[in-house]
Design a protein around this motif. Structure first.
Motif, PDB file in Angstrom:
ATOM      1  N   GLY A   1       2.639   5.851  -7.533  1.00  0.00           N
ATOM      2  CA  GLY A   1       3.131   6.147  -8.863  1.00  0.00           C
ATOM      3  C   GLY A   1       3.133   4.907  -9.742  1.00  0.00           C
ATOM      4  N   GLU A   2       3.147   3.756  -9.114  1.00  0.00           N
ATOM      5  CA  GLU A   2       3.080   2.481  -9.828  1.00  0.00           C
ATOM      6  C   GLU A   2       1.735   1.807  -9.600  1.00  0.00           C
ATOM      7  OE1 GLU A   2       6.450   0.098  -8.834  1.00  0.00           O
ATOM      8  OE2 GLU A   2       7.843   1.710  -9.301  1.00  0.00           O
ATOM      9  N   GLY A   3       0.834   2.517  -8.962  1.00  0.00           N
ATOM     10  CA  GLY A   3      -0.492   1.991  -8.674  1.00  0.00           C
ATOM     11  C   GLY A   3      -0.912   2.340  -7.266  1.00  0.00           C
ATOM     12  N   GLU A   4      -2.158   2.019  -6.952  1.00  0.00           N
ATOM     13  CA  GLU A   4      -2.690   2.285  -5.616  1.00  0.00           C
ATOM     14  C   GLU A   4      -2.230   1.197  -4.661  1.00  0.00           C
ATOM     15  OE1 GLU A   4      -6.817   3.961  -4.409  1.00  0.00           O
ATOM     16  OE2 GLU A   4      -6.972   1.778  -4.418  1.00  0.00           O
ATOM     17  N   LEU A   5      -1.782   1.615  -3.493  1.00  0.00           N
ATOM     18  CA  LEU A   5      -1.317   0.694  -2.462  1.00  0.00           C
ATOM     19  C   LEU A   5      -2.266   0.790  -1.283  1.00  0.00           C
ATOM     20  CD1 LEU A   5       0.935  -1.198  -1.376  1.00  0.00           C
ATOM     21  CD2 LEU A   5       2.057   0.852  -0.510  1.00  0.00           C
ATOM     22  N   ILE A   6      -2.784  -0.346  -0.841  1.00  0.00           N
ATOM     23  CA  ILE A   6      -3.635  -0.397   0.343  1.00  0.00           C
ATOM     24  C   ILE A   6      -2.871  -1.172   1.403  1.00  0.00           C
ATOM     25  CG2 ILE A   6      -5.846  -1.086   1.317  1.00  0.00           C
ATOM     26  CD1 ILE A   6      -6.982  -0.977  -1.539  1.00  0.00           C
ATOM     27  N   ILE A   7      -2.697  -0.549   2.547  1.00  0.00           N
ATOM     28  CA  ILE A   7      -1.910  -1.132   3.625  1.00  0.00           C
ATOM     29  C   ILE A   7      -2.835  -1.522   4.762  1.00  0.00           C
ATOM     30  CG2 ILE A   7      -0.104  -0.681   5.318  1.00  0.00           C
ATOM     31  CD1 ILE A   7       0.806   1.469   3.118  1.00  0.00           C
ATOM     32  N   TYR A   8      -2.728  -2.773   5.177  1.00  0.00           N
ATOM     33  CA  TYR A   8      -3.484  -3.314   6.298  1.00  0.00           C
ATOM     34  C   TYR A   8      -2.504  -3.719   7.396  1.00  0.00           C
ATOM     35  CZ  TYR A   8      -7.313  -3.690   2.928  1.00  0.00           C
ATOM     36  OH  TYR A   8      -8.269  -3.415   1.998  1.00  0.00           O
ATOM     37  N   PRO A   9      -2.992  -3.967   8.609  1.00  0.00           N
ATOM     38  CA  PRO A   9      -2.102  -4.418   9.682  1.00  0.00           C
ATOM     39  C   PRO A   9      -1.267  -5.634   9.258  1.00  0.00           C
ATOM     40  CG  PRO A   9      -4.223  -3.850  10.598  1.00  0.00           C
ATOM     41  CD  PRO A   9      -4.361  -3.778   9.097  1.00  0.00           C
ATOM     42  N   TYR A  10      -0.046  -5.664   9.732  1.00  0.00           N
ATOM     43  CA  TYR A  10       0.933  -6.728   9.486  1.00  0.00           C
ATOM     44  C   TYR A  10       1.394  -6.802   8.037  1.00  0.00           C
ATOM     45  CZ  TYR A  10      -0.633  -7.863  14.116  1.00  0.00           C
ATOM     46  OH  TYR A  10      -0.969  -7.770  15.440  1.00  0.00           O
ATOM     47  N   HIS A  11       1.352  -5.653   7.354  1.00  0.00           N
ATOM     48  CA  HIS A  11       1.860  -5.563   5.979  1.00  0.00           C
ATOM     49  C   HIS A  11       3.362  -5.839   5.988  1.00  0.00           C
ATOM     50  CE1 HIS A  11       2.857  -3.843   2.054  1.00  0.00           C
ATOM     51  NE2 HIS A  11       1.552  -3.849   1.782  1.00  0.00           N
ATOM     52  N   THR A  12       3.860  -6.375   4.914  1.00  0.00           N
ATOM     53  CA  THR A  12       5.292  -6.613   4.745  1.00  0.00           C
ATOM     54  C   THR A  12       6.053  -5.295   4.835  1.00  0.00           C
ATOM     55  OG1 THR A  12       4.792  -8.429   3.254  1.00  0.00           O
ATOM     56  CG2 THR A  12       7.014  -7.541   3.145  1.00  0.00           C
ATOM     57  N   ASP A  13       7.263  -5.327   5.413  1.00  0.00           N
ATOM     58  CA  ASP A  13       8.093  -4.129   5.476  1.00  0.00           C
ATOM     59  C   ASP A  13       8.306  -3.596   4.062  1.00  0.00           C
ATOM     60  OD1 ASP A  13       8.197  -4.653   8.159  1.00  0.00           O
ATOM     61  OD2 ASP A  13      10.335  -5.088   8.221  1.00  0.00           O
ATOM     62  N   PHE A  14       8.258  -2.257   3.921  1.00  0.00           N
ATOM     63  CA  PHE A  14       8.210  -1.663   2.599  1.00  0.00           C
ATOM     64  C   PHE A  14       8.556  -0.182   2.694  1.00  0.00           C
ATOM     65  CE2 PHE A  14       5.511   0.511  -0.590  1.00  0.00           C
ATOM     66  CZ  PHE A  14       5.893  -0.159  -1.744  1.00  0.00           C
ATOM     67  N   MET A  15       9.170   0.354   1.654  1.00  0.00           N
ATOM     68  CA  MET A  15       9.427   1.790   1.588  1.00  0.00           C
ATOM     69  C   MET A  15       9.237   2.245   0.149  1.00  0.00           C
ATOM     70  SD  MET A  15      12.648   3.859   3.014  1.00  0.00           S
ATOM     71  CE  MET A  15      12.657   5.625   3.041  1.00  0.00           C
ATOM     72  N   SER A  16       8.550   3.404  -0.041  1.00  0.00           N
ATOM     73  CA  SER A  16       8.276   3.894  -1.388  1.00  0.00           C
ATOM     74  C   SER A  16       8.029   5.392  -1.360  1.00  0.00           C
ATOM     75  CB  SER A  16       7.033   3.200  -1.954  1.00  0.00           C
ATOM     76  OG  SER A  16       6.708   3.700  -3.234  1.00  0.00           O
ATOM     77  N   SER A  17       8.252   6.011  -2.501  1.00  0.00           N
ATOM     78  CA  SER A  17       7.844   7.405  -2.642  1.00  0.00           C
ATOM     79  C   SER A  17       6.337   7.426  -2.903  1.00  0.00           C
ATOM     80  CB  SER A  17       8.591   8.081  -3.796  1.00  0.00           C
ATOM     81  OG  SER A  17       8.323   7.415  -5.005  1.00  0.00           O
ATOM     82  N   ILE A  18       5.718   8.540  -2.606  1.00  0.00           N
ATOM     83  CA  ILE A  18       4.294   8.739  -2.875  1.00  0.00           C
ATOM     84  C   ILE A  18       4.201   9.626  -4.100  1.00  0.00           C
ATOM     85  CG2 ILE A  18       2.121   9.672  -2.000  1.00  0.00           C
ATOM     86  CD1 ILE A  18       3.154   9.054   0.828  1.00  0.00           C
TER      87      ILE A  18
END
Length: 85
Positions: free
Chosen positions: A24-41
């Motif tokens: 909702g705030e942009g495209e998120l690309i997640i790769y291994p060892y990404h920072t801990d994070f929580m968001s709505s889709i």
């Protein structure tokens, strides 16, 4: 990285290379060892998963939540797709 995808119809654990979603705030690309994070889709978003076998899996979701913690991803989505991965 391990990814658990849960819908009203199924739950599956996958080994993935990357995951793309619209928060909702942009495209998120997640790769291994990404920072801990929580968001709505974002509503009516596409969730695109690339497995370690280079298989591309796509889901159109009505809404959802993503949580990243300790190199593990949890994707909870509401989708009309009734088949499992």
């Amino acid at each position: 990285m391990e990814c658990r995808v849960s819908t009203p119809y199924f739950s599956k654990i996958l080994k993935i290379r990357e995951l793309k979603i619209d928060t909702g705030e942009g495209e998120l690309i997640i790769y291994p060892y990404h920072t801990d994070f929580m968001s709505s889709i974002n509503k009516n978003s596409m969730v695109v998963i690339k497995t370690i076998d280079n298989e591309i899996i796509k889901y159109k979701c009505k809404q959802g939540v993503i949580k990243i913690q300790s190199n593990s991803v949890l994707v909870l989505i509401d989708t009309d797709e009734k088949h499992s991965l």
